[in-house]
Design a protein around this motif. Structure first.
Motif, PDB file in Angstrom:
ATOM      1  N   ARG A   1     -73.574 -60.972  74.110  1.00 41.73           N
ATOM      2  CA  ARG A   1     -74.196 -60.042  75.045  1.00 41.73           C
ATOM      3  C   ARG A   1     -73.133 -59.331  75.875  1.00 41.73           C
ATOM      4  NH1 ARG A   1     -78.425 -64.646  76.762  1.00 41.73           N
ATOM      5  NH2 ARG A   1     -79.636 -64.699  74.834  1.00 41.73           N
ATOM      6  N   PHE A   2     -73.346 -58.046  76.046  1.00 40.40           N
ATOM      7  CA  PHE A   2     -72.423 -57.199  76.792  1.00 40.40           C
ATOM      8  C   PHE A   2     -73.181 -56.568  77.961  1.00 40.40           C
ATOM      9  CE2 PHE A   2     -71.256 -57.295  72.335  1.00 40.40           C
ATOM     10  CZ  PHE A   2     -69.887 -57.568  72.361  1.00 40.40           C
ATOM     11  N   THR A   3     -72.804 -56.938  79.193  1.00 41.81           N
ATOM     12  CA  THR A   3     -73.434 -56.380  80.388  1.00 41.81           C
ATOM     13  C   THR A   3     -72.477 -55.380  81.023  1.00 41.81           C
ATOM     14  OG1 THR A   3     -74.669 -58.436  80.779  1.00 41.81           O
ATOM     15  CG2 THR A   3     -74.459 -56.911  82.631  1.00 41.81           C
ATOM     16  N   LEU A   4     -72.918 -54.143  81.166  1.00 39.45           N
ATOM     17  CA  LEU A   4     -72.062 -53.048  81.608  1.00 39.45           C
ATOM     18  C   LEU A   4     -72.118 -52.882  83.119  1.00 39.45           C
ATOM     19  CD1 LEU A   4     -73.065 -50.444  78.868  1.00 39.45           C
ATOM     20  CD2 LEU A   4     -71.425 -52.335  78.719  1.00 39.45           C
ATOM     21  N   ASN A   5     -70.941 -52.771  83.730  1.00 39.77           N
ATOM     22  CA  ASN A   5     -70.842 -52.572  85.178  1.00 39.77           C
ATOM     23  C   ASN A   5     -69.681 -51.636  85.469  1.00 39.77           C
ATOM     24  OD1 ASN A   5     -72.861 -54.560  86.400  1.00 39.77           O
ATOM     25  ND2 ASN A   5     -71.676 -55.914  85.068  1.00 39.77           N
ATOM     26  N   GLY A   6     -69.591 -51.178  86.724  1.00 45.55           N
ATOM     27  CA  GLY A   6     -68.455 -50.367  87.121  1.00 45.55           C
ATOM     28  C   GLY A   6     -68.856 -49.058  87.750  1.00 45.55           C
ATOM     29  N   SER A   7     -68.017 -48.041  87.552  1.00 46.44           N
ATOM     30  CA  SER A   7     -68.245 -46.693  88.067  1.00 46.44           C
ATOM     31  C   SER A   7     -67.669 -45.709  87.061  1.00 46.44           C
ATOM     32  CB  SER A   7     -67.581 -46.531  89.443  1.00 46.44           C
ATOM     33  OG  SER A   7     -66.182 -46.755  89.338  1.00 46.44           O
ATOM     34  N   VAL A   8     -67.597 -44.446  87.425  1.00 46.15           N
ATOM     35  CA  VAL A   8     -67.195 -43.420  86.462  1.00 46.15           C
ATOM     36  C   VAL A   8     -65.840 -43.711  85.839  1.00 46.15           C
ATOM     37  CG1 VAL A   8     -66.657 -40.982  86.162  1.00 46.15           C
ATOM     38  CG2 VAL A   8     -68.581 -41.658  87.617  1.00 46.15           C
ATOM     39  N   TYR A   9     -64.850 -44.085  86.676  1.00 41.06           N
ATOM     40  CA  TYR A   9     -63.497 -44.297  86.147  1.00 41.06           C
ATOM     41  C   TYR A   9     -63.068 -45.761  86.188  1.00 41.06           C
ATOM     42  CZ  TYR A   9     -63.104 -39.258  86.122  1.00 41.06           C
ATOM     43  OH  TYR A   9     -63.296 -37.937  85.864  1.00 41.06           O
ATOM     44  N   PHE A  10     -64.017 -46.656  86.454  1.00 37.55           N
ATOM     45  CA  PHE A  10     -63.719 -48.082  86.404  1.00 37.55           C
ATOM     46  C   PHE A  10     -64.825 -48.734  85.594  1.00 37.55           C
ATOM     47  CE2 PHE A  10     -64.405 -52.403  88.058  1.00 37.55           C
ATOM     48  CZ  PHE A  10     -63.158 -52.953  87.802  1.00 37.55           C
ATOM     49  N   TYR A  11     -64.507 -49.074  84.376  1.00 42.20           N
ATOM     50  CA  TYR A  11     -65.510 -49.579  83.445  1.00 42.20           C
ATOM     51  C   TYR A  11     -65.306 -51.076  83.232  1.00 42.20           C
ATOM     52  CZ  TYR A  11     -68.083 -50.295  79.137  1.00 42.20           C
ATOM     53  OH  TYR A  11     -68.947 -50.777  78.196  1.00 42.20           O
ATOM     54  N   THR A  21     -63.232 -41.778  71.602  1.00 44.19           N
ATOM     55  CA  THR A  21     -61.966 -42.474  71.847  1.00 44.19           C
ATOM     56  C   THR A  21     -61.595 -43.334  70.649  1.00 44.19           C
ATOM     57  OG1 THR A  21     -62.843 -44.544  72.761  1.00 44.19           O
ATOM     58  CG2 THR A  21     -62.667 -42.658  74.266  1.00 44.19           C
ATOM     59  N   GLY A  22     -60.347 -43.792  70.671  1.00 40.59           N
ATOM     60  CA  GLY A  22     -59.957 -44.849  69.753  1.00 40.59           C
ATOM     61  C   GLY A  22     -60.274 -46.187  70.396  1.00 40.59           C
ATOM     62  N   TRP A  23     -59.759 -47.275  69.819  1.00 43.32           N
ATOM     63  CA  TRP A  23     -59.973 -48.597  70.391  1.00 43.32           C
ATOM     64  C   TRP A  23     -59.093 -48.754  71.634  1.00 43.32           C
ATOM     65  CZ3 TRP A  23     -63.924 -51.562  69.380  1.00 43.32           C
ATOM     66  CH2 TRP A  23     -64.570 -51.443  68.144  1.00 43.32           C
ATOM     67  N   ILE A  24     -59.714 -49.130  72.748  1.00 43.85           N
ATOM     68  CA  ILE A  24     -59.020 -49.260  74.029  1.00 43.85           C
ATOM     69  C   ILE A  24     -58.976 -50.741  74.432  1.00 43.85           C
ATOM     70  CG2 ILE A  24     -59.043 -48.632  76.465  1.00 43.85           C
ATOM     71  CD1 ILE A  24     -60.839 -46.221  75.606  1.00 43.85           C
ATOM     72  N   PRO A  25     -57.781 -51.345  74.554  1.00 41.41           N
ATOM     73  CA  PRO A  25     -57.701 -52.738  75.017  1.00 41.41           C
ATOM     74  C   PRO A  25     -58.200 -52.856  76.450  1.00 41.41           C
ATOM     75  CG  PRO A  25     -55.636 -52.019  74.003  1.00 41.41           C
ATOM     76  CD  PRO A  25     -56.463 -50.786  74.226  1.00 41.41           C
ATOM     77  N   MET A  26     -58.925 -53.914  76.725  1.00 41.08           N
ATOM     78  CA  MET A  26     -59.421 -54.174  78.067  1.00 41.08           C
ATOM     79  C   MET A  26     -58.671 -55.355  78.663  1.00 41.08           C
ATOM     80  SD  MET A  26     -63.542 -53.640  77.546  1.00 41.08           S
ATOM     81  CE  MET A  26     -63.797 -53.099  79.248  1.00 41.08           C
ATOM     82  N   GLY A  27     -58.495 -55.349  79.980  1.00 49.78           N
ATOM     83  CA  GLY A  27     -57.837 -56.449  80.662  1.00 49.78           C
ATOM     84  C   GLY A  27     -58.848 -57.359  81.327  1.00 49.78           C
ATOM     85  N   ARG A  28     -58.504 -58.642  81.434  1.00 51.31           N
ATOM     86  CA  ARG A  28     -59.394 -59.581  82.116  1.00 51.31           C
ATOM     87  C   ARG A  28     -59.372 -59.305  83.612  1.00 51.31           C
ATOM     88  NH1 ARG A  28     -61.042 -64.739  80.483  1.00 51.31           N
ATOM     89  NH2 ARG A  28     -59.346 -64.863  78.963  1.00 51.31           N
ATOM     90  N   ASN A  29     -60.531 -59.001  84.181  1.00 50.00           N
ATOM     91  CA  ASN A  29     -60.635 -58.811  85.618  1.00 50.00           C
ATOM     92  C   ASN A  29     -60.748 -60.174  86.294  1.00 50.00           C
ATOM     93  OD1 ASN A  29     -62.079 -58.477  88.248  1.00 50.00           O
ATOM     94  ND2 ASN A  29     -61.886 -56.316  87.734  1.00 50.00           N
ATOM     95  N   GLN A  74     -62.118 -55.173  81.879  1.00 52.63           N
ATOM     96  CA  GLN A  74     -62.143 -53.839  82.450  1.00 52.63           C
ATOM     97  C   GLN A  74     -61.156 -52.881  81.779  1.00 52.63           C
ATOM     98  OE1 GLN A  74     -60.508 -54.852  86.458  1.00 52.63           O
ATOM     99  NE2 GLN A  74     -59.036 -53.223  85.981  1.00 52.63           N
ATOM    100  N   CYS A  75     -61.428 -51.592  81.953  1.00 57.06           N
ATOM    101  CA  CYS A  75     -60.471 -50.542  81.616  1.00 57.06           C
ATOM    102  C   CYS A  75     -60.771 -49.342  82.503  1.00 57.06           C
ATOM    103  CB  CYS A  75     -60.537 -50.167  80.141  1.00 57.06           C
ATOM    104  SG  CYS A  75     -62.095 -49.393  79.643  1.00 57.06           S
ATOM    105  N   ASN A  76     -59.780 -48.503  82.732  1.00 53.45           N
ATOM    106  CA  ASN A  76     -59.946 -47.349  83.612  1.00 53.45           C
ATOM    107  C   ASN A  76     -60.107 -46.083  82.779  1.00 53.45           C
ATOM    108  OD1 ASN A  76     -59.617 -48.986  85.928  1.00 53.45           O
ATOM    109  ND2 ASN A  76     -57.395 -48.872  85.712  1.00 53.45           N
ATOM    110  N   VAL A  77     -61.222 -46.002  82.089  1.00 51.20           N
ATOM    111  CA  VAL A  77     -61.507 -44.874  81.215  1.00 51.20           C
ATOM    112  C   VAL A  77     -62.951 -44.430  81.443  1.00 51.20           C
ATOM    113  CG1 VAL A  77     -61.652 -44.083  78.826  1.00 51.20           C
ATOM    114  CG2 VAL A  77     -59.888 -45.724  79.477  1.00 51.20           C
TER     115      VAL A  77
END
Length: 250
Positions: A160-170, A193-201, A207-210
């Motif tokens: 399961r993937f729960t989406l949170n954040g804002s426009v430039y903080f995903y 986009t291509g595949w974007i690595p995410m960092g552990r928050n 998270q990623c800033n995209v």
């Protein structure tokens, strides 16, 4: 390769490794329980899962001491736990329960490790729900000796993937992960986009800033054993923050 060699290699490469995830050997620890509503652990813990009933963990959840929590990388991992070597408190036959790591049990160095400071380093300790604890030991016990071993996680349905954040903080919270349970790497891909690595928050929040608004989203999830599962177009183009979507399972 022996466990010691593997540990050394993991350290040198600075990678997140989980030797115990593949190790079925019983190890010694202790366990207590925390009493909450419905005998279950329901409050949000250090893994970021929120209401544990909504994320399917519920009463079979546990807070882990520092030695087991491993700075949050153990979040989602599963353990088989049984009460041993206490004729008064352990239930007959030493039945076991399967627990999912969902929280951190903080140390209390103002108390000794054998009386109140159960989670002081380097103790190995499980803080269970009252309901799960009562399946292996008498409720009136304060602390019991247990044995534990890593086990594969059996989950119903997909990741399961729960989406949170804002426009430039995903940010995405990842739950209900089978087999290893522990997620060590995540990538996200929008239709533009291509595949974007995410960092552990923190915990299992990544998270990623995209800006991914207006794009269907795909995810690639990798666990401690190096296995990867890719879920394509999990979220439609009109997804909104706060929504949860199901993907593939290991």
């Amino acid at each position: 390769m022996g466990a010691l060699q593997a540990t050394v290699i993991c350290f040198i490469l600075l990678q997140t490794c989980s030797i115990t995830a593949q190790d079925g050997e019983w190890k010694s620890a202790t366990a207590t329980y925390t009493k909450q509503r419905d005998d279950s652990i329901i409050t949000e813990g250090a893994c970021g899962y929120g209401d544990l009933h909504k994320t399917s963990y519920g009463k079979y959840s546990a807070g882990l001491s520092s030695m087991l929590f491993n700075r949050g990388s153990t979040c989602g991992g599963c353990f088989e736990v049984r009460c041993v070597d206490h004729i008064l408190w352990c239930l007959q036959g030493s039945p076991s329960v399967i627990l999912t790591a969902t929280d951190f049990c903080p140390p209390n160095y103002g108390l000794p490790s054998d009386y109140g400071g159960w989670c002081n380093f380097p103790s190995r300790h499980f803080e269970m729900s009252e309901a799960a604890f009562s399946e292996i030991a008498e409720r009136k016990a304060d602390i019991v000796p247990v044995q534990y071993r890593r086990t594969k996680c059996k989950k119903v349905g997909g990741i399961r993937f729960t989406l949170n954040g804002s426009v430039y903080f995903y940010q995405v919270l990842i739950t209900n992960v089978g087999l290893d349970g522990e997620v060590v790497a995540v990538k996200v891909k929008g239709s533009k986009t291509g595949w974007i690595p995410m960092g552990r928050n923190w915990g299992q929040n990544w998270q990623c800033n995209v800006n991914l608004a207006g794009q269907p989203l795909s995810f690639e999830v990798t666990t401690t054993s190096g296995r990867t599962v890719t879920s394509y177009n999990v979220a439609p183009a009109n997804w909104r923050f706060g929504q949860t979507f199901g993907g593939k399972q290991f």
